[in-house]
Design an enzyme around this catalytic site. Structure first.
Site, PDB file in Angstrom:
ATOM      1  N   MET A   1       8.094 -19.573  77.555  1.00 61.16           N
ATOM      2  CA  MET A   1       7.800 -18.604  78.969  1.00 61.16           C
ATOM      3  C   MET A   1       8.002 -17.303  78.795  1.00 61.16           C
ATOM      4  SD  MET A   1       6.939 -20.849  81.689  1.00 61.16           S
ATOM      5  CE  MET A   1       8.505 -22.696  80.601  1.00 61.16           C
ATOM      6  N   CYS A   2       8.881 -16.577  77.735  1.00 60.84           N
ATOM      7  CA  CYS A   2       9.470 -15.457  77.243  1.00 60.84           C
ATOM      8  C   CYS A   2       8.953 -14.123  76.699  1.00 60.84           C
ATOM      9  CB  CYS A   2      10.499 -16.068  75.932  1.00 60.84           C
ATOM     10  SG  CYS A   2      11.680 -14.538  75.490  1.00 60.84           S
ATOM     11  N   GLY A   3       9.283 -12.636  76.638  1.00 61.55           N
ATOM     12  CA  GLY A   3       8.561 -11.843  76.719  1.00 61.55           C
ATOM     13  C   GLY A   3       8.453 -12.118  75.829  1.00 61.55           C
TER      14      GLY A   3
END
Length: 175
Positions: free
Chosen positions: A53-55
């Site tokens: 769930m990281c950019g």
């Protein structure tokens, strides 16, 4: 004099006993099997701490392409899911499903580990102690040559198709 020599000898033996190298470490795979780095002697190894769930999660696409292109030529790419930066699922099955469903990941992935902090994986403690390197965020890349020697680390901003990264990998594969 004898006492000083004995103390020095004990110190040196203790120091030698605590020295590790790249090939001394292992991880549990996301499937529960062992990923022993010793099995990658004579391979170039790129380790990447990941998060679902990281950019930077879209980098999975580039890493899968890199794996497909260079795995047969001696590159081993290992993804190390980590919630050290609070952007990973807490369950390996969710991570595995996410990686396989969204990105068709086929390179080895470890179980969720810590890469920073007091409970970091022993590999990352060794990396910090030996080379002064620690991930600053998700998708931090660490490159080792065919002899298990640390080459360089790359920030999260460095994409899998970065020219400098690819050149270093290719140079190490050719060397």
């Amino acid at each position: 004099m004898i006492k000083t020599l004995l103390i020095l000898k004990i110190f040196l033996l203790t120091l030698m006993a605590n020295t590790s190298d790249f090939y001394d470490f292992s991880f549990k795979s996301i499937d529960g099997n062992s990923i022993d780095l010793v099995n990658y002697k004579d391979k170039v190894v790129l380790l990447v701490n990941t998060a679902s769930m990281c950019g930077f999660t879209k980098q999975y696409d580039g890493f899968q392409k890199l794996h497909e292109k260079l795995n047969g030529k001696g590159l081993v790419l290992i993804g190390l899911p980590s919630n050290s930066f609070m952007q990973e699922y807490s369950d390996e099955s969710k991570v595995k499903d996410f990686c396989e469903t969204k990105f068709n990941i086929t390179f080895p992935m470890t179980q969720i580990i810590n890469v920073i902090g007091e409970e970091k994986h022993p590999f990352y403690a060794w990396l910090k102690q030996t080379y002064g390197v620690k991930p600053r965020w998700n998708f931090y890349k660490i490159l080792f040559d065919k002899k298990g020697t640390y080459i360089e680390s790359f920030s999260s901003m460095t994409k899998p198709d970065n020219r400098k990264l690819l050149k270093m990998i290719q140079d190490k594969l050719d060397g």
